[in-house]
Design a protein around this motif. Structure first.
Motif, PDB file in Angstrom:
ATOM      1  N   ARG A 153      37.574  -5.631   4.351  1.00 21.02           N
ATOM      2  CA  ARG A 153      36.916  -6.132   3.142  1.00 21.02           C
ATOM      3  C   ARG A 153      35.522  -6.682   3.473  1.00 21.02           C
ATOM      4  O   ARG A 153      34.686  -5.976   4.009  1.00 21.02           O
ATOM      5  CB  ARG A 153      37.814  -7.159   2.446  1.00 21.02           C
ATOM      6  N   GLU A 154      35.253  -7.958   3.161  1.00 18.13           N
ATOM      7  CA  GLU A 154      33.934  -8.541   3.437  1.00 18.13           C
ATOM      8  C   GLU A 154      33.627  -8.532   4.927  1.00 18.13           C
ATOM      9  O   GLU A 154      32.460  -8.535   5.323  1.00 18.13           O
ATOM     10  CB  GLU A 154      33.855  -9.969   2.887  1.00 18.13           C
ATOM     11  N   GLY A 155      34.679  -8.522   5.750  1.00 18.02           N
ATOM     12  CA  GLY A 155      34.478  -8.450   7.192  1.00 18.02           C
ATOM     13  C   GLY A 155      33.780  -7.178   7.622  1.00 18.02           C
ATOM     14  O   GLY A 155      33.059  -7.161   8.635  1.00 18.02           O
ATOM     15  N   LYS A 156      33.987  -6.089   6.891  1.00 20.01           N
ATOM     16  CA  LYS A 156      33.277  -4.845   7.212  1.00 20.01           C
ATOM     17  C   LYS A 156      31.775  -5.033   7.029  1.00 20.01           C
ATOM     18  O   LYS A 156      30.978  -4.572   7.856  1.00 20.01           O
ATOM     19  CB  LYS A 156      33.774  -3.692   6.342  1.00 20.01           C
ATOM     20  N   VAL A 157      31.384  -5.683   5.965  1.00 16.94           N
ATOM     21  CA  VAL A 157      29.960  -5.922   5.721  1.00 16.94           C
ATOM     22  C   VAL A 157      29.371  -6.766   6.841  1.00 16.94           C
ATOM     23  O   VAL A 157      28.321  -6.439   7.406  1.00 16.94           O
ATOM     24  CB  VAL A 157      29.740  -6.606   4.358  1.00 16.94           C
ATOM     25  N   ALA A 158      30.047  -7.864   7.175  1.00 15.33           N
ATOM     26  CA  ALA A 158      29.547  -8.753   8.220  1.00 15.33           C
ATOM     27  C   ALA A 158      29.442  -8.042   9.564  1.00 15.33           C
ATOM     28  O   ALA A 158      28.454  -8.207  10.306  1.00 15.33           O
ATOM     29  CB  ALA A 158      30.456  -9.980   8.339  1.00 15.33           C
ATOM     30  N   ARG A 159      30.446  -7.232   9.889  1.00 14.48           N
ATOM     31  CA  ARG A 159      30.444  -6.539  11.178  1.00 14.48           C
ATOM     32  C   ARG A 159      29.365  -5.450  11.211  1.00 14.48           C
ATOM     33  O   ARG A 159      28.717  -5.251  12.244  1.00 14.48           O
ATOM     34  CB  ARG A 159      31.822  -5.935  11.445  1.00 14.48           C
ATOM     35  N   VAL A 160      29.162  -4.735  10.103  1.00 11.58           N
ATOM     36  CA  VAL A 160      28.090  -3.734  10.047  1.00 11.58           C
ATOM     37  C   VAL A 160      26.734  -4.406  10.192  1.00 11.58           C
ATOM     38  O   VAL A 160      25.861  -3.934  10.943  1.00 11.58           O
ATOM     39  CB  VAL A 160      28.164  -2.916   8.748  1.00 11.58           C
ATOM     40  N   GLU A 161      26.545  -5.520   9.508  1.00 10.58           N
ATOM     41  CA  GLU A 161      25.257  -6.203   9.594  1.00 10.58           C
ATOM     42  C   GLU A 161      24.996  -6.729  11.005  1.00 10.58           C
ATOM     43  O   GLU A 161      23.862  -6.664  11.501  1.00 10.58           O
ATOM     44  CB  GLU A 161      25.201  -7.332   8.561  1.00 10.58           C
ATOM     45  N   ALA A 162      26.033  -7.226  11.675  1.00 11.11           N
ATOM     46  CA  ALA A 162      25.870  -7.676  13.064  1.00 11.11           C
ATOM     47  C   ALA A 162      25.515  -6.511  13.971  1.00 11.11           C
ATOM     48  O   ALA A 162      24.670  -6.639  14.880  1.00 11.11           O
ATOM     49  CB  ALA A 162      27.147  -8.364  13.543  1.00 11.11           C
ATOM     50  N   TRP A 163      26.153  -5.361  13.749  1.00 10.41           N
ATOM     51  CA  TRP A 163      25.852  -4.158  14.532  1.00 10.41           C
ATOM     52  C   TRP A 163      24.409  -3.724  14.313  1.00 10.41           C
ATOM     53  O   TRP A 163      23.686  -3.447  15.279  1.00 10.41           O
ATOM     54  CB  TRP A 163      26.826  -3.050  14.148  1.00 10.41           C
ATOM     55  N   LEU A 164      23.979  -3.685  13.065  1.00 10.13           N
ATOM     56  CA  LEU A 164      22.591  -3.311  12.775  1.00 10.13           C
ATOM     57  C   LEU A 164      21.614  -4.287  13.418  1.00 10.13           C
ATOM     58  O   LEU A 164      20.613  -3.884  14.035  1.00 10.13           O
ATOM     59  CB  LEU A 164      22.363  -3.246  11.263  1.00 10.13           C
ATOM     60  N   GLU A 165      21.907  -5.581  13.305  1.00 11.89           N
ATOM     61  CA  GLU A 165      21.018  -6.597  13.866  1.00 11.89           C
ATOM     62  C   GLU A 165      20.907  -6.454  15.379  1.00 11.89           C
ATOM     63  O   GLU A 165      19.855  -6.730  15.968  1.00 11.89           O
ATOM     64  CB  GLU A 165      21.523  -7.996  13.498  1.00 11.89           C
ATOM     65  N   SER A 166      21.991  -5.993  16.034  1.00  9.79           N
ATOM     66  CA  SER A 166      21.957  -5.821  17.485  1.00  9.79           C
ATOM     67  C   SER A 166      20.960  -4.750  17.904  1.00  9.79           C
ATOM     68  O   SER A 166      20.541  -4.701  19.067  1.00  9.79           O
ATOM     69  CB  SER A 166      23.358  -5.461  18.008  1.00  9.79           C
ATOM     70  N   MET A 167      20.578  -3.889  16.961  1.00 10.68           N
ATOM     71  CA  MET A 167      19.598  -2.833  17.234  1.00 10.68           C
ATOM     72  C   MET A 167      18.249  -3.125  16.582  1.00 10.68           C
ATOM     73  O   MET A 167      17.370  -2.271  16.530  1.00 10.68           O
ATOM     74  CB  MET A 167      20.140  -1.483  16.727  1.00 10.68           C
ATOM     75  N   GLY A 168      18.105  -4.353  16.059  1.00  5.29           N
ATOM     76  CA  GLY A 168      16.864  -4.722  15.395  1.00  5.29           C
ATOM     77  C   GLY A 168      16.699  -4.091  14.027  1.00  5.29           C
ATOM     78  O   GLY A 168      15.566  -3.896  13.564  1.00  5.29           O
ATOM     79  N   LEU A 169      17.821  -3.799  13.368  1.00  6.75           N
ATOM     80  CA  LEU A 169      17.799  -3.136  12.066  1.00  6.75           C
ATOM     81  C   LEU A 169      18.482  -3.994  11.008  1.00  6.75           C
ATOM     82  O   LEU A 169      19.198  -4.937  11.322  1.00  6.75           O
ATOM     83  CB  LEU A 169      18.515  -1.777  12.160  1.00  6.75           C
ATOM     84  N   TRP A 170      18.258  -3.645   9.739  1.00  4.40           N
ATOM     85  CA  TRP A 170      18.971  -4.252   8.613  1.00  4.40           C
ATOM     86  C   TRP A 170      18.997  -3.226   7.493  1.00  4.40           C
ATOM     87  O   TRP A 170      18.531  -2.101   7.645  1.00  4.40           O
ATOM     88  CB  TRP A 170      18.307  -5.567   8.187  1.00  4.40           C
ATOM     89  N   TRP A 171      19.625  -3.601   6.364  1.00  2.29           N
ATOM     90  CA  TRP A 171      19.762  -2.633   5.270  1.00  2.29           C
ATOM     91  C   TRP A 171      18.418  -2.044   4.854  1.00  2.29           C
ATOM     92  O   TRP A 171      18.316  -0.853   4.549  1.00  2.29           O
ATOM     93  CB  TRP A 171      20.442  -3.284   4.063  1.00  2.29           C
ATOM     94  N   GLY A 172      17.390  -2.886   4.852  1.00  7.37           N
ATOM     95  CA  GLY A 172      16.069  -2.434   4.428  1.00  7.37           C
ATOM     96  C   GLY A 172      15.387  -1.490   5.391  1.00  7.37           C
ATOM     97  O   GLY A 172      14.317  -0.940   5.081  1.00  7.37           O
ATOM     98  N   SER A 173      16.006  -1.267   6.566  1.00  9.23           N
ATOM     99  CA  SER A 173      15.445  -0.316   7.532  1.00  9.23           C
ATOM    100  C   SER A 173      15.649   1.132   7.111  1.00  9.23           C
ATOM    101  O   SER A 173      15.054   2.041   7.711  1.00  9.23           O
ATOM    102  CB  SER A 173      16.102  -0.521   8.904  1.00  9.23           C
ATOM    103  N   PHE A 174      16.479   1.340   6.098  1.00 12.17           N
ATOM    104  CA  PHE A 174      16.868   2.693   5.715  1.00 12.17           C
ATOM    105  C   PHE A 174      16.455   2.991   4.278  1.00 12.17           C
ATOM    106  O   PHE A 174      16.741   2.206   3.366  1.00 12.17           O
ATOM    107  CB  PHE A 174      18.382   2.864   5.859  1.00 12.17           C
ATOM    108  N   ALA A 175      15.808   4.144   4.081  1.00 12.76           N
ATOM    109  CA  ALA A 175      15.464   4.560   2.721  1.00 12.76           C
ATOM    110  C   ALA A 175      16.719   4.859   1.923  1.00 12.76           C
ATOM    111  O   ALA A 175      16.793   4.572   0.715  1.00 12.76           O
ATOM    112  CB  ALA A 175      14.553   5.789   2.761  1.00 12.76           C
TER     113      ALA A 175
END
Length: 221
Positions: A153-175
């Motif tokens: 559930r919400e844990g998927k969002v948090a874990r995806v965001e942590a993964w993206l942040e580990s690569m210097g990315l966030w949702w806004g990095s993608f068109a």
């Protein structure tokens, strides 16, 4: 670069790897058939109903990992892949993953199922990144408990965001971003992407997708 996220169970698989792993261990005689088959069915029902207590389920799901050596577990998993998993990976699922890979998208499998079960499946599908519930280990032995936040559930969002942040990315990095899922339990992550896609979805998610104008597809052959 765009982002493509895939749920696993009943999305890329025409079945549920959590459920199948427990059934496989029961068939091998590793788990008590009468007790664990009933519990496996009940947790599966709760998941579909949206009432699953993820921590109670993980106590059930991860306990067998702690009772056996990694050598035993890896041998069983190789057999599990052959007999239970490859037969339920559809050509359409492989094609959808390959299409996003060919487009140069950043790909990840995002699943509540633990990484021991799902890691080889992720590699089989050619998906380079896995965001999953992590079974804790001590000196190479599974403890029977999760490490960190379950990817549910919400844990998927948090874990995806942590993964993206580990690569210097966030949702806004993608068109553009996609998430493919069959389950209303994944609504929090479906709402985060620009292209939520319902795949062979449960009735609740089908109704939500219809109301919101999300595409609803099938990846079953």
């Amino acid at each position: 670069m765009n982002l493509a996220l895939f749920d696993l169970d009943n999305t890329l698989l025409a079945g549920d790897s959590d459920f199948e792993w427990a059934q496989f261990l029961i068939a091998k005689g590793v788990l008590d058939a009468e007790l664990h088959a009933a519990m496996n069915e009940e947790f599966f029902r709760q998941y579909k109903d949206g009432t699953l207590d993820i921590h109670a389920f993980l106590d059930f799901q991860l306990a067998p990992l702690a009772r056996h050596t990694r050598c035993e577990l890896d041998a069983w998993h190789a057999e599990f892949m052959t007999t239970r998993i490859r037969p339920i990976i559809t050509a359409a699922a492989r094609q959808r993953v390959a299409q996003h890979a060919a487009n140069g998208d950043l790909l990840a499998m995002v699943t509540a199922t633990n990484s021991f079960v799902t890691g080889p499946i992720c590699r089989e599908l050619g998906i380079p990144h896995l965001v999953a519930t992590i079974p804790a280990q001590a000196e190479g032995v599974f403890s029977g408990q999760p490490r960190g936040l379950p990817a549910f559930r919400e844990g998927k969002v948090a874990r995806v965001e942590a993964w993206l942040e580990s690569m210097g990315l966030w949702w806004g990095s993608f068109a553009q971003s996609w998430f493919y899922s069959d389950s209303h339990n994944d609504l929090p992550l479906l709402e985060k992407v620009t292209h939520p896609v319902a795949v062979d979805a449960d009735d609740t998610l089908i109704n939500i997708a219809t109301t919101r104008g999300w595409p609803s597809i099938s990846l079953r052959d």
